[in-house]
Design an enzyme around this catalytic site. Structure first.
Site, short mmCIF file in Angstrom:
data_model
loop_
_atom_site.label_atom_id
_atom_site.label_comp_id
_atom_site.label_asym_id
_atom_site.label_seq_id
_atom_site.Cartn_x
_atom_site.Cartn_y
_atom_site.Cartn_z
N CYS A 1 3.71 14.80 -1.03
CA CYS A 1 3.42 15.04 0.39
C CYS A 1 4.23 14.10 1.26
O CYS A 1 4.74 14.51 2.33
CB CYS A 1 1.93 14.89 0.65
SG CYS A 1 1.24 13.27 0.18
N HIS B 1 -1.40 5.71 4.00
CA HIS B 1 -1.80 6.97 3.35
C HIS B 1 -3.31 7.06 3.18
O HIS B 1 -3.97 6.10 2.76
CB HIS B 1 -1.12 7.05 1.97
CG HIS B 1 -1.07 8.44 1.40
ND1 HIS B 1 -2.19 9.13 0.99
CD2 HIS B 1 -0.02 9.28 1.19
CE1 HIS B 1 -1.84 10.32 0.54
NE2 HIS B 1 -0.53 10.44 0.66
#
Length: 493
Positions: free
Chosen positions: A295, A322
């Protein structure tokens, strides 16, 4: 369009709301014919009235024009009267072009004549996106698997594209199918499933918006015979992360009915990493094993490419903030990786990221120019990449942001890059954003003309899944004429 008087705001809203309501059946009818409508890259299909109105508001704010439902509705009606073949049509951009004709004093055709001229290449061109639907199998049904399921069901369209036929999970206990259907139906981060879900225990199926999805229980990819379920030449999307190298992923190809496999994690030992909009044009049907990369890689590579193409990056550092993932522990417990064993909802956790190395593989011109690290934080979704870059060409904040805005609105990367410029935006505002990344223009720092700090948000779950689906669409050979022009033919909505 002139701004309304203060007393006119509510009537103005109700009038535009009425137009948005009237758009929905037209958009739906076109969608079932594989005519997919957008407004500056944002999908109009499967949207509510307020979603459509918010999209128009976004265009007014970011594209800085006066597009409203009053202008786009007549053009949408004109499109519905044409014998359109499968295509992607940006109604917003077409409408703005038509408005510019009116403003510039040209001899202006009617909406119907204008739409017919702009769409001439697809009028009467009834060529299906694929000769037959592409069967899809999801191997795994966790966070990514369930979001991929939602997207595949949403994108069924006329049924001629990607068709989710089966989901493979490990053998479960009594009530397993109901529990998995419930997890698909409700999501604490992404909200309720848009549609209806039924469970058919006798046939071990979940039926979602009419899509019959077989639930297959197995411990081994190679031992499944998919052909007994009528599945042929399928693409497996392995979202378990259990295998990332070719020997592991090749197990899927040993199963009857499987033709290709893609993993939703960074590939290892030579498995090609594909990022939609960057190198997806290199895909071939002869490729059998691919990775959709991570991602974070999907989030940073498009914006790094855009910046490097215009300003040339000398060197830089990437720090990823994150959201925590299911790989981490709720409370302190053993973990094979350093620090990740500590309770995810309670700590900031410094950890490594392979995204900076992945950038060099996808953008060889940046090899040796970037370093990277990551911090896991106590939020369940949406992450932030901070890109501290040294440029070869000088710029300033306004010019830099204008370039990124233009890239987001009108380039081959418009499906990948989004742009916002507001001082009040926070991470939760980007849950469900379909772009690979969103540049926070308000937070951009430009120092001494050549040092730029970019703050790049990304929905590391849903936005990433959109990128995965775009790769699979491209791999399957799904291609649509894009109107207006040929911008962004590398991406899908």
């Amino acid at each position: 369009m002139a701004l309304p008087h203060l007393d006119d705001y509510f009537p103005d809203w109700k009038r535009r709301e009425e137009k948005a309501e009237a758009m929905i059946p037209i958009i739906g009818k076109l969608y079932r014919k594989n005519v997919v409508t957008y407004c500056y890259g944002r999908a109009l299909y499967n949207q509510s009235v307020t979603d459509i109105m918010r999209t128009h508001r976004f265009v007014r704010q970011v594209a800085k024009n006066e597009l409203s439902e009053d202008e786009s509705y007549p053009l949408l009606c004109a499109l519905s009267e044409l014998d359109l073949g499968p295509s992607h049509i940006d109604v917003g951009k077409l409408t703005v072009k038509y408005m510019e004709l009116q403003e510039n004093g040209h001899a202006v055709p009617s909406e119907y004549e204008y739409a017919a001229n702009e769409c001439s290449e697809v009028i009467g061109r009834h060529i299906k996106p694929l000769s037959k639907p592409q069967d899809i199998v999801l191997y795994g049904f966790g966070r990514i698997g369930r979001l991929l399921t939602r997207l595949l069901i949403e994108k069924t369209g006329g049924g001629d594209q990607l068709r989710l036929r089966a989901i493979v999970v490990r053998p479960g206990n009594d009530g397993d199918l109901e529990k998995r259907a419930s997890l698909l139906r409700r999501d604490s981060v992404h909200g309720a499933f848009k549609g209806t879900i039924r469970v058919d225990n006798e046939n071990q199926c979940i039926i979602a918006n009419g899509n019959v999805i077989r639930m297959i229980y197995s411990d081994s990819p190679s031992e499944i015979d998919y052909t007994q379920y009528g599945i042929e030449d399928a693409v497996v999307i392995d979202n378990t992360g259990a295998w990332r190298d070719e020997p592991g992923l090749r197990q899927h190809l040993e199963a009857r009915g499987i033709d290709r496999v893609i993993v939703t994690a960074p590939g290892k030992d030579g498995v090609p990493n594909i990022v939609s909009g960057i190198n997806s044009h290199l895909l071939s049907h002869n490729d059998k094993i691919l990775s959709a990369a991570s991602c974070t890689t999907n989030a940073i590579v498009p914006i790094l490419k855009a910046v490097n193409d215009e300003f040339e990056i000398a060197h830089g550092h990437m720090e990823t903030v994150h959201a925590y993932t299911p790989d981490q522990n709720l409370l302190d417990n053993y973990h094979k990786k350093n620090r990740r064993g500590r309770g995810a909802p309670l700590n900031l956790v410094i950890t490594e990221t392979g995204a900076s190395n992945a950038v060099a593989n996808l953008l060889p011109e940046l090899e040796g120019k970037l370093t990277g690290n990551a911090i896991r934080v106590p939020t369940p979704d949406v992450s932030l990449a901070i890109l501290n870059l040294r440029l070869e060409k000088s710029t300033n904040k306004q010019s830099f942001n204008d370039y990124i805005r233009d890239t987001a609105l009108d380039s081959a990367l418009q499906r990948q890059i989004d742009f916002v410029e507001t001082p009040e935006i926070v991470s939760s505002d980007f849950i469900g954003n379909r772009h690979a990344c969103i540049v926070d223009g308000e937070a951009t720092i430009v120092d001494d003309g050549k040092r730029v700090v970019l703050y790049v948000w990304y929905d590391n779950e849903f936005g990433y899944c959109c990128q995965v689906i775009r790769v699979v669409q491209k791999w399957a050979g799904i291609s649509y004429p894009l109107i207006p022009g040929d911008v962004a033919k590398t991406g899908f909505g």
